[in-house]
Design a protein around this motif. Sequence first.
Motif, PDB file in Angstrom:
ATOM      1  N   UNK A  59       0.991  -1.409   0.038  1.00 47.61           N
ATOM      2  CA  UNK A  59       0.024  -0.075  -0.014  1.00 47.61           C
ATOM      3  C   UNK A  59       0.863   1.286   0.052  1.00 47.61           C
ATOM      4  N   UNK A  60       0.566   1.996  -1.070  1.00 48.84           N
ATOM      5  CA  UNK A  60       1.292   3.366  -0.783  1.00 48.84           C
ATOM      6  C   UNK A  60       0.524   4.659  -0.540  1.00 48.84           C
ATOM      7  N   UNK A  61       1.170   5.667   0.246  1.00 50.58           N
ATOM      8  CA  UNK A  61       0.489   6.576   0.762  1.00 50.58           C
ATOM      9  C   UNK A  61      -0.152   5.904   2.131  1.00 50.58           C
ATOM     10  N   UNK A  62       0.557   4.951   2.873  1.00 46.32           N
ATOM     11  CA  UNK A  62      -0.181   4.279   3.761  1.00 46.32           C
ATOM     12  C   UNK A  62      -0.236   4.609   5.310  1.00 46.32           C
ATOM     13  N   UNK A  63       0.421   6.038   5.425  1.00 49.06           N
ATOM     14  CA  UNK A  63       0.579   6.504   6.684  1.00 49.06           C
ATOM     15  C   UNK A  63      -0.661   7.298   7.080  1.00 49.06           C
ATOM     16  N   UNK A  64      -1.373   7.760   6.214  1.00 52.60           N
ATOM     17  CA  UNK A  64      -2.596   8.475   6.359  1.00 52.60           C
ATOM     18  C   UNK A  64      -3.756   8.497   5.360  1.00 52.60           C
ATOM     19  N   UNK A  65      -4.867   8.869   5.619  1.00 51.81           N
ATOM     20  CA  UNK A  65      -5.948   9.224   4.677  1.00 51.81           C
ATOM     21  C   UNK A  65      -6.303   7.566   4.291  1.00 51.81           C
ATOM     22  N   UNK A  66      -6.867   7.622   2.924  1.00 57.32           N
ATOM     23  CA  UNK A  66      -7.346   6.626   2.096  1.00 57.32           C
ATOM     24  C   UNK A  66      -6.246   5.299   2.236  1.00 57.32           C
ATOM     25  N   UNK A  67      -4.986   5.765   2.052  1.00 58.98           N
ATOM     26  CA  UNK A  67      -4.119   4.672   2.172  1.00 58.98           C
ATOM     27  C   UNK A  67      -3.990   3.872   3.474  1.00 58.98           C
ATOM     28  N   UNK A  68      -4.001   4.704   4.378  1.00 65.92           N
ATOM     29  CA  UNK A  68      -4.028   4.093   5.921  1.00 65.92           C
ATOM     30  C   UNK A  68      -5.163   3.393   6.145  1.00 65.92           C
ATOM     31  N   UNK A  69      -6.577   3.855   5.512  1.00 63.52           N
ATOM     32  CA  UNK A  69      -7.723   3.017   5.750  1.00 63.52           C
ATOM     33  C   UNK A  69      -7.605   1.712   5.070  1.00 63.52           C
ATOM     34  N   UNK A  70      -6.833   1.784   3.700  1.00 60.91           N
ATOM     35  CA  UNK A  70      -7.033   0.442   2.989  1.00 60.91           C
ATOM     36  C   UNK A  70      -6.133  -0.406   3.786  1.00 60.91           C
ATOM     37  N   UNK A  71      -5.012   0.021   4.372  1.00 57.59           N
ATOM     38  CA  UNK A  71      -3.835  -0.888   5.031  1.00 57.59           C
ATOM     39  C   UNK A  71      -4.425  -1.509   6.183  1.00 57.59           C
ATOM     40  N   UNK A  72      -5.269  -0.600   7.133  1.00 58.72           N
ATOM     41  CA  UNK A  72      -5.830  -1.397   8.168  1.00 58.72           C
ATOM     42  C   UNK A  72      -7.065  -2.335   7.927  1.00 58.72           C
ATOM     43  N   UNK A  83       4.151  -1.242   4.139  1.00 62.18           N
ATOM     44  CA  UNK A  83       3.481   0.190   4.021  1.00 62.18           C
ATOM     45  C   UNK A  83       4.466   1.105   3.573  1.00 62.18           C
ATOM     46  N   UNK A  84       4.309   1.808   2.309  1.00 66.96           N
ATOM     47  CA  UNK A  84       5.269   2.800   1.447  1.00 66.96           C
ATOM     48  C   UNK A  84       4.754   3.988   2.062  1.00 66.96           C
ATOM     49  N   UNK A  85       5.747   5.203   2.284  1.00 65.25           N
ATOM     50  CA  UNK A  85       5.053   6.508   2.861  1.00 65.25           C
ATOM     51  C   UNK A  85       6.451   7.239   2.467  1.00 65.25           C
ATOM     52  N   UNK A  86       6.148   8.584   2.777  1.00 65.81           N
ATOM     53  CA  UNK A  86       7.211   9.539   2.616  1.00 65.81           C
ATOM     54  C   UNK A  86       7.881   9.726   3.947  1.00 65.81           C
ATOM     55  N   UNK A  87       9.210   9.498   4.156  1.00 62.30           N
ATOM     56  CA  UNK A  87      10.022   9.462   5.343  1.00 62.30           C
ATOM     57  C   UNK A  87       9.359  10.768   6.342  1.00 62.30           C
ATOM     58  N   UNK A  88       9.010  11.830   5.997  1.00 64.30           N
ATOM     59  CA  UNK A  88       8.522  12.722   6.897  1.00 64.30           C
ATOM     60  C   UNK A  88       7.247  12.333   7.692  1.00 64.30           C
ATOM     61  N   UNK A  89       6.610  11.075   7.241  1.00 69.52           N
ATOM     62  CA  UNK A  89       5.502  10.745   7.752  1.00 69.52           C
ATOM     63  C   UNK A  89       5.698   9.692   8.917  1.00 69.52           C
ATOM     64  N   UNK A  90       7.000   9.406   9.244  1.00 73.60           N
ATOM     65  CA  UNK A  90       7.087   8.082   9.976  1.00 73.60           C
ATOM     66  C   UNK A  90       6.091   8.247  11.089  1.00 73.60           C
ATOM     67  N   UNK A  91       5.976   9.226  11.924  1.00 74.30           N
ATOM     68  CA  UNK A  91       4.942   9.260  12.962  1.00 74.30           C
ATOM     69  C   UNK A  91       3.753   8.708  12.688  1.00 74.30           C
TER      70      UNK A  91
END
Length: 299
Positions: A59-72, A83-91
């Motif tokens: 899943x890309x964009x998996x840290x937040x929003x729609x990608x997060x919802x799909x991953x969960x 989970x693929x995500x931008x390094x700035x979104x590690x939190x």
Amino acid sequence: MAEYDQYKMQNPLTQYTRDEFPKQKQTPPGLQSEMNVVPDCGEKTYRGTGRLEGRKALVTGADSGIGRAAAIAYAREGADIALAYHPDEHKDVQQVADLVKEAGRKVVLLPGDLSDESVNVKVVEDAVNQLGGLDILALVAGKQTAVEDIAELTTEQFRKTFETNVFSLFWITKAAIPYLPAGASIITTSSIQAYQPSPTLLDYAATKAAILNYTRGLAKQVASKGIRVNCVAPGPIWTVLQVAGGQPTEDLPSFGSSTPLGRAGQPAELAPIYVYLASQESSYVTAEVHGVTGGNHLG
């Protein structure tokens, strides 16, 4: 949310807030955890039924929003997740990783800027190696920055938006297809913007139209391999993308209120369609686009 049960019948008009969203602004790519009114990505509401047992998803964009919802949702349906995500979104992505582990599934963290071709190739290779294979791609990551006048829209932004939203789609699917078995599913993310572009989103809307066309063409190309490719086209969904430059700040309070349902959608409301398209239930569905728009229909 009115009820913490996704399967209980509810009034869609009041299922989520209709109040005005507070004005706010974050530096892109932004953090969902720091939003005023944090989106519902199904953390407390999504209940799985084993529909993806044993599957392996990237899943890309998996840290937040729609990608997060799909991953969960994928994890609670029984899939292991990269989970693929931008390094700035590690939190934010760490929260998702914890939820995947709570579901008893394996999780792999893959930070990187997907506007770089080499990062896309590495993300696929790492996902395959660490998950032991790959059979679901949910490609959600995107860049959206509102610019009111074309005179202020820079070549740099135009190029970066296409690299993140379209080039990445090409690079990641090209790298992944050799590993995907018959029965695998690729799910891309377009937008109502592909059909009804906003004047402030010239570059973003153009990428979403390209994604739609790419999806349909790719679906026909790989059908003989037994791989399905479909697209989800959201309407106004409350995500960090909106507060990190995706909408003019002054427009945030009324975001989504002009839809027939009178409110913005929440990422959790898209999770079931990403599950359906990944599952064997959609075995005869490919080259299709599925709108989740609150009533502002596609076309």
